[in-house]
Write a protein that holds these residues in place. Structure first.
Motif, PDB file in Angstrom:
ATOM      1  N   LYS A  57       0.823  -1.190   0.000  1.00  0.00           N
ATOM      2  CA  LYS A  57       0.000   0.000   0.000  1.00  0.00           C
ATOM      3  C   LYS A  57       0.866   1.252   0.000  1.00  0.00           C
ATOM      4  CE  LYS A  57      -4.373  -0.588   2.233  1.00  0.00           C
ATOM      5  NZ  LYS A  57      -5.065  -0.582   3.517  1.00  0.00           N
ATOM      6  N   VAL A  60       1.875   2.554  -3.531  1.00  0.00           N
ATOM      7  CA  VAL A  60       0.781   2.756  -4.459  1.00  0.00           C
ATOM      8  C   VAL A  60       0.054   4.024  -4.033  1.00  0.00           C
ATOM      9  CG1 VAL A  60      -1.417   1.768  -5.151  1.00  0.00           C
ATOM     10  CG2 VAL A  60       0.530   0.303  -4.916  1.00  0.00           C
ATOM     11  N   THR A  61      -0.369   4.826  -4.983  1.00  0.00           N
ATOM     12  CA  THR A  61      -1.099   6.039  -4.621  1.00  0.00           C
ATOM     13  C   THR A  61      -2.514   5.677  -4.185  1.00  0.00           C
ATOM     14  OG1 THR A  61      -2.043   6.423  -6.786  1.00  0.00           O
ATOM     15  CG2 THR A  61       0.139   7.322  -6.406  1.00  0.00           C
ATOM     16  N   GLU A  62      -3.216   6.669  -3.690  1.00  0.00           N
ATOM     17  CA  GLU A  62      -4.594   6.420  -3.288  1.00  0.00           C
ATOM     18  C   GLU A  62      -5.447   6.008  -4.472  1.00  0.00           C
ATOM     19  OE1 GLU A  62      -6.124   9.721  -0.900  1.00  0.00           O
ATOM     20  OE2 GLU A  62      -4.047   9.981  -0.312  1.00  0.00           O
ATOM     21  N   ARG A  63      -4.978   6.407  -5.633  1.00  0.00           N
ATOM     22  CA  ARG A  63      -5.690   6.042  -6.853  1.00  0.00           C
ATOM     23  C   ARG A  63      -5.402   4.615  -7.299  1.00  0.00           C
ATOM     24  NH1 ARG A  63      -8.466   9.271 -10.929  1.00  0.00           N
ATOM     25  NH2 ARG A  63      -9.331  10.897  -9.651  1.00  0.00           N
ATOM     26  N   LYS A  65      -2.193   3.784  -8.403  1.00  0.00           N
ATOM     27  CA  LYS A  65      -1.030   3.758  -9.299  1.00  0.00           C
ATOM     28  C   LYS A  65       0.242   3.430  -8.526  1.00  0.00           C
ATOM     29  CE  LYS A  65      -2.577   7.464 -12.328  1.00  0.00           C
ATOM     30  NZ  LYS A  65      -2.153   8.774 -12.816  1.00  0.00           N
ATOM     31  N   ILE A  67       3.791   4.063  -7.280  1.00  0.00           N
ATOM     32  CA  ILE A  67       4.538   5.305  -7.052  1.00  0.00           C
ATOM     33  C   ILE A  67       5.922   5.188  -7.683  1.00  0.00           C
ATOM     34  CG2 ILE A  67       5.609   6.702  -5.254  1.00  0.00           C
ATOM     35  CD1 ILE A  67       3.200   6.137  -3.538  1.00  0.00           C
ATOM     36  N   ILE A  95      -5.040  -5.445  -3.886  1.00  0.00           N
ATOM     37  CA  ILE A  95      -4.741  -4.037  -4.160  1.00  0.00           C
ATOM     38  C   ILE A  95      -5.578  -3.667  -5.374  1.00  0.00           C
ATOM     39  CG2 ILE A  95      -2.902  -2.723  -5.305  1.00  0.00           C
ATOM     40  CD1 ILE A  95      -1.061  -3.475  -3.213  1.00  0.00           C
ATOM     41  N   PRO A  96      -6.145  -2.486  -5.397  1.00  0.00           N
ATOM     42  CA  PRO A  96      -7.026  -2.159  -6.518  1.00  0.00           C
ATOM     43  C   PRO A  96      -6.257  -1.856  -7.808  1.00  0.00           C
ATOM     44  CG  PRO A  96      -6.847  -0.299  -5.045  1.00  0.00           C
ATOM     45  CD  PRO A  96      -6.093  -1.403  -4.402  1.00  0.00           C
ATOM     46  N   TYR A  97      -6.918  -2.100  -8.912  1.00  0.00           N
ATOM     47  CA  TYR A  97      -6.365  -1.654 -10.198  1.00  0.00           C
ATOM     48  C   TYR A  97      -6.526  -0.149 -10.303  1.00  0.00           C
ATOM     49  CZ  TYR A  97      -5.779  -6.308 -12.158  1.00  0.00           C
ATOM     50  OH  TYR A  97      -5.348  -7.572 -12.412  1.00  0.00           O
TER      51      TYR A  97
END
Lengths: 102, 152
Positions: A57, A60-63, A65, A67, A95-97
């Motif tokens: 986490k 990865v950005t909140e979106r 993506k 980092i 983790i989300p796409y």
């Protein structure tokens, strides 16, 4: 002619150096950048693991993506590992796409 | 022939994480576990351990469900066995997603003994992705140009 070329070359070269990441030096006149250390190199026990949601986490950005290295401070080796782990983790829905703006 | 003996002695270490439907009872989960354990042990592999991570919220709907039960399988075998395990998973209606990974080559089966299955409590929180713990990146917002317009 011979006097021209070194003079012409020098500013161009200086520009290049200025554009490159200066590590802990001043960057682009935007104040001082903190020195970043790859956290996986700093901590020998830390392993990149696609199952470890809470660690990934962090990269990865909140979106959703990944980092970039220049921000996360990872070394090239571990950034590759992290990128791979994030992608594997996405496949398992850990983790989300992508996260849509709410 | 000598090679065949050799390859039988040395196995590879694999792990497979798979998701099953969230409405499955413990009994049905055990059934899936037993089937997979049977496949691995039948083909000369060695099943080490199942770890049930429990029911977790998935980050996006999987098989039209917002949650899934995560199960982690750890075993020794060869590539044909992984293919067989995955083929079976495709056929199980309960299994919605799986991923296998090789952990190590040339593992001596004697050095790994089967362990008792673990069951972890699933966290069923509705926490959105991200959250408060993402501190520590200096100048993070300034540098991520492509994140602009996020607040809009």
């Amino acid at each position: 002619m011979s006097t021209m070329s070194p003079e012409k070359k020098r500013p161009a070269k200086k520009d290049n150096d200025g554009d490159m990441e200066g590590g802990d030096e001043k960057r682009g006149g935007r104040g001082f950048a903190r020195r970043k250390v790859c956290r996986f190199c700093a901590d020998k026990n830390a392993k990149v693991d696609y199952k470890d949601q809470s660690t990934l986490k962090y990269f990865v950005t909140e979106r959703g993506k990944i980092i970039p290295r220049r921000i996360s401070g990872n070394c090239a080796l571990h950034q590759r590992a992290v990128a791979k782990a994030v992608k594997q983790s996405r496949g398992l829905a850990l983790i989300p796409y992508l996260v849509l703006a709410s | 022939m000598a090679e065949a003996v050799k390859s039988a002695a040395k196995l590879r270490e694999y792990e497979t994480v798979f998701l099953v439907k969230p409405d499955l009872t413990d009994e049905n989960v055990d059934k899936v576990k037993d089937k997979l354990r049977g496949i691995v042990n039948r083909d000369g592999g060695k099943f080490l351990r199942f770890t049930i991570w429990g029911k977790k919220k998935t980050m996006y709907p999987v098989a039209k469900q917002p949650r899934a039960i995560y199960i982690h399988a750890h075993y020794l075998g060869n590539s044909a066995m992984v293919a067989e395990v995955e083929r079976n998973m495709r056929n199980f209606d309960e299994v919605t997603r799986f991923m296998s990974k090789r952990l190590a080559d040339d593992v001596n089966p004697e050095s790994h003994q089967p362990q008792e299955d673990l069951k972890l409590a699933g966290e069923d929180d509705n926490k959105p992705f991200g959250g408060a713990e993402r501190e520590g990146f200096g100048g993070f917002d300034n540098d991520m140009d492509d994140e602009g317009g996020y607040s809009a």
